[in-house]
Write an enzyme that holds these catalytic residues in place. Structure first.
Site, mmCIF file in Angstrom:
data_model
loop_
_atom_site.group_PDB
_atom_site.id
_atom_site.type_symbol
_atom_site.label_atom_id
_atom_site.label_comp_id
_atom_site.label_asym_id
_atom_site.label_seq_id
_atom_site.Cartn_x
_atom_site.Cartn_y
_atom_site.Cartn_z
ATOM 1 N N PRO A 36 0.802 -1.230 0.000
ATOM 2 C CA PRO A 36 0.000 0.000 0.000
ATOM 3 C C PRO A 36 0.833 1.277 0.000
ATOM 4 O O PRO A 36 0.835 2.056 0.950
ATOM 5 C CB PRO A 36 -0.819 -0.136 1.284
ATOM 6 C CG PRO A 36 0.073 -0.912 2.201
ATOM 7 C CD PRO A 36 0.791 -1.896 1.311
ATOM 8 N N GLU A 38 1.897 5.039 -1.834
ATOM 9 C CA GLU A 38 1.123 6.169 -2.354
ATOM 10 C C GLU A 38 1.283 6.186 -3.870
ATOM 11 O O GLU A 38 1.945 7.047 -4.454
ATOM 12 C CB GLU A 38 1.611 7.468 -1.709
ATOM 13 C CG GLU A 38 0.546 8.541 -1.670
ATOM 14 C CD GLU A 38 0.900 9.677 -0.729
ATOM 15 O OE1 GLU A 38 0.514 10.820 -1.049
ATOM 16 O OE2 GLU A 38 1.539 9.423 0.300
ATOM 17 N N PHE A 40 -0.404 7.067 -6.287
ATOM 18 C CA PHE A 40 -0.993 8.134 -7.099
ATOM 19 C C PHE A 40 -0.417 9.506 -6.772
ATOM 20 O O PHE A 40 -1.004 10.530 -7.120
ATOM 21 C CB PHE A 40 -2.513 8.137 -6.901
ATOM 22 C CG PHE A 40 -3.125 6.777 -7.037
ATOM 23 C CD1 PHE A 40 -3.137 6.131 -8.264
ATOM 24 C CD2 PHE A 40 -3.655 6.122 -5.929
ATOM 25 C CE1 PHE A 40 -3.676 4.856 -8.389
ATOM 26 C CE2 PHE A 40 -4.207 4.854 -6.045
ATOM 27 C CZ PHE A 40 -4.208 4.220 -7.274
#
Length: 265
Positions: A36, A38, A40
């Site tokens: 998980p 970041e 984006f």
């Protein structure tokens, strides 16, 4: 269409300095809960993550002068199909679980890319996530109830560019208190958190909420809640590798801001 969604997926929905990094890094360390990151954060207009001065567009000019100049844009020629295929791979563990994190401030950029995918022109966030990540997607909302502490933490981080404890070497000694900057960030964070809350109430996708205090108080238990919601084993959650950055200086700045705020009704 961009292909079939992952077997199991979750998305951490957050604002900066909310505790989401602690959550995501501990989930990643389990080895079974996706990766998980970041995914984006790199914005198309610059080819870079959000830069310090970009937190202050339309904000106090004096605060901006304390921050480094904007770096020149880097062209990003990656087609949207390749972009999504890369993120699909990067966020997955071998067991087919995908994890990622999305800041509210990155939603417009995310949707602009998604709308270039075949069949997704004009889609909204709910539809985009359902197509890309499946109808069983778990949304993990991480929020920090004390927005003043959050804004102080963000103001220190954008000055020092140290997003983890110990990463600034000198403890951020060169960072300066600025009422206008913190006040701007308080309003910005409140606006973003309000937007997340409204969207999460409107979507039918399943969700789980965690607070900064829960993560700071017992990160393994908070992470275990996410794992159990995903149907993954939660018996041996590792201790978090990151620690809280807040210190006496942060507390002093927060107290000073509250005094200054009271003097500026």
């Amino acid at each position: 269409m961009p292909g079939s969604p992952p077997r199991l997926a979750y998305l951490v929905c957050a604002t900066p300095r909310s505790g989401s990094t602690l959550l995501c890094e501990t989930l990643r360390a389990t080895g079974v809960a996706g990766v998980p990151l970041e995914h984006f954060e790199v914005l198309r207009h610059s080819g870079r993550p959000r830069q310090p001065r970009e937190y202050f567009e339309g904000g106090p000019g004096a605060a901006v002068e304390l921050l480094p100049a904007l770096a020149p844009p880097r062209p990003d020629p990656e087609p949207s199909e390749a972009w999504w295929a890369r993120i699909r791979r990067a966020g997955s563990t071998p067991n087919g679980v995908w994890g990622g994190k999305l800041m509210w401030s990155h939603v417009p950029d995310f949707l602009a890319r998604v709308r270039e995918l075949d069949g997704l022109d004009g889609c909204d966030l709910d539809h985009a996530l359902r197509i890309l990540l499946g109808d069983d997607l778990l949304l993990v909302h991480v929020r920090r109830p004390d927005t003043v502490d959050q804004a102080v933490s963000l103001w220190r981080a954008v000055q020092t560019q140290a997003w983890r404890a110990g990463a600034d070497g000198d403890g951020g000694a060169h960072a300066r208190y600025a009422f206008a900057a913190i006040d701007h960030l308080v309003a910005q964070l409140q606006e973003q958190e309000t937007a997340w809350g409204a969207w999460l109430r409107a979507t039918a996708l399943r969700s789980l909420e965690l607070t900064y205090d829960e993560l700071a108080g017992d990160a393994p238990e908070a992470v275990g809640r996410v794992l159990r919601a995903l149907g993954l084993p939660a018996d041996h959650v590792p201790a978090p590798a990151t620690r809280r950055q807040g210190d006496a200086r942060s507390a002093a700045w927060a107290a000073r801001y509250r005094r200054d705020r009271a003097a500026h009704p």
